[in-house]
Design a protein around this motif. Structure first.
Motif, mmCIF file in Angstrom:
data_model
loop_
_atom_site.group_PDB
_atom_site.id
_atom_site.type_symbol
_atom_site.label_atom_id
_atom_site.label_comp_id
_atom_site.label_asym_id
_atom_site.label_seq_id
_atom_site.Cartn_x
_atom_site.Cartn_y
_atom_site.Cartn_z
ATOM 1 N N TRP A 284 -29.534 -42.366 1.257
ATOM 2 C CA TRP A 284 -30.528 -41.450 0.695
ATOM 3 C C TRP A 284 -29.937 -40.069 0.435
ATOM 4 C CZ3 TRP A 284 -32.560 -36.954 2.906
ATOM 5 C CH2 TRP A 284 -32.230 -36.724 4.244
ATOM 6 N N ARG B 189 -25.749 -48.588 -7.319
ATOM 7 C CA ARG B 189 -27.041 -49.214 -7.002
ATOM 8 C C ARG B 189 -26.993 -49.902 -5.635
ATOM 9 N NH1 ARG B 189 -27.094 -49.808 -12.609
ATOM 10 N NH2 ARG B 189 -25.907 -51.735 -12.564
ATOM 11 N N LYS C 237 -27.268 -47.363 -2.837
ATOM 12 C CA LYS C 237 -28.678 -46.991 -2.678
ATOM 13 C C LYS C 237 -29.443 -48.106 -1.975
ATOM 14 C CE LYS C 237 -32.651 -44.924 -3.718
ATOM 15 N NZ LYS C 237 -33.141 -43.820 -2.941
ATOM 16 N N ASP C 238 -29.152 -49.348 -2.351
ATOM 17 C CA ASP C 238 -29.839 -50.514 -1.793
ATOM 18 C C ASP C 238 -29.537 -50.706 -0.303
ATOM 19 O OD1 ASP C 238 -31.617 -52.690 -2.315
ATOM 20 O OD2 ASP C 238 -29.899 -54.066 -2.351
ATOM 21 N N ILE D 265 -30.172 -40.810 -5.159
ATOM 22 C CA ILE D 265 -29.567 -40.358 -3.905
ATOM 23 C C ILE D 265 -29.416 -38.837 -3.966
ATOM 24 C CG2 ILE D 265 -27.523 -40.464 -2.424
ATOM 25 C CD1 ILE D 265 -27.051 -43.323 -3.473
ATOM 26 N N ILE E 38 -29.301 -42.285 -9.616
ATOM 27 C CA ILE E 38 -29.608 -43.494 -8.854
ATOM 28 C C ILE E 38 -30.632 -43.217 -7.739
ATOM 29 C CG2 ILE E 38 -27.798 -43.404 -7.081
ATOM 30 C CD1 ILE E 38 -28.548 -46.450 -9.225
#
Length: 180
Positions: free
Chosen positions: A118, A110, A113-114, A156, A154
Motif C-alpha cells: 500500500w 499489479r 499491489k495484489d 500504491i 497502480i
C-alpha cells in the motif's frame, strides 16, 4: 492498523556515499563481509506469518533498506503467501529505489499491489542530477518521477526521503530538490 515492523534483510547492495549502511553492516572487502544479505522467501514469510497469525498484525512494515529489489522477489512473495493462505490477510509497506521500480513490468506492479503493498518509500535524496551523480546514488530525477507515477497509477502510495545540504550543494540545487 495493528502493524508489525520487520527487518528481513541485512545491508544494501548499493554504495551511496552518504549512507551509513556499509559501516553498520561491517561491509569490508578485506574480511569478505557482504554488502547485502537476504534470506530465502520462505524465511521472510515465516516472520510475516508469525506477525499476522500469532501476533494479530494486519499490516507489516518492512523496515529494511531494500527488502524487495527484483520482480522475482515479488513473485516469490506472492507464491509463498498463496501457499500459506496469507494473501489478503494483511497490507504491507517498504522501501526501495526508483530504478528498481523501473525494472518492474506492469504485471509485476499489479502483483506487488495484489500482495498487499500500500505504500513504498523511495530514497530520493536530491532533485538535482548533478548531486545524485556526486553521491553515487545511481538514480536520475526522471526515474524518480516515473516511479512515483507508476506506483500511483497502480494505487500504491509513495513517500520520498530527501536530504538538503550535501557538501558543495548550492542553493539552486537545493531548490531543485524542493521543486521535486
Amino acid at each position: 492498523i495493528n502493524e508489525a515492523n520487520l527487518f528481513v534483510t541485512y545491508g544494501c547492495p548499493f554504495e551511496c556515499t552518504f549512507c551509513s549502511s556499509p559501516i553498520l553492516v561491517g561491509r569490508n572487502e578485506k574480511t569478505g563481509v557482504p554488502a547485502y544479505r537476504r534470506p530465502d522467501m520462505q524465511r521472510i514469510v515465516d516472520d510475516v506469518e508469525l506477525a499476522v497469525t500469532d501476533l494479530g498484525a494486519d499490516a507489516v512494515h518492512f523496515l529494511d533498506e531494500m527488502a524487495f529489489i527484483s520482480s522475482t522477489h515479488i513473485r516469490e512473495l506472492d507464491d509463498e503467501l498463496v501457499a500459506r493462505d496469507l494473501k489478503g490477510k494483511f497490507i504491507w509497506r517498504g522501501l526501495t529505489r526508483a530504478p528498481v521500480i523501473d525494472r518492474f513490468t506492469d504485471d509485476d506492479m499489479r502483483l506487488m499491489k495484489d500482495t498487499g503493498a500500500w505504500k513504498i518509500a523511495l530514497g530520493v535524496e536530491s532533485g538535482n542530477d548533478e548531486i545524485l551523480r556526486a553521491i553515487r546514488k545511481k538514480v536520475k530525477v526522471e526515474q524518480v518521477v516515473r516511479a512515483v507515477a507508476r506506483l500511483g497509477k497502480i494505487g500504491i502510495q509513495t513517500k520520498g526521503f530527501f536530504i538538503f545540504g550535501f557538501p558543495g550543494e548550492t542553493e539552486s540545487q537545493m531548490l531543485d530538490t524542493r521543486r521535486l
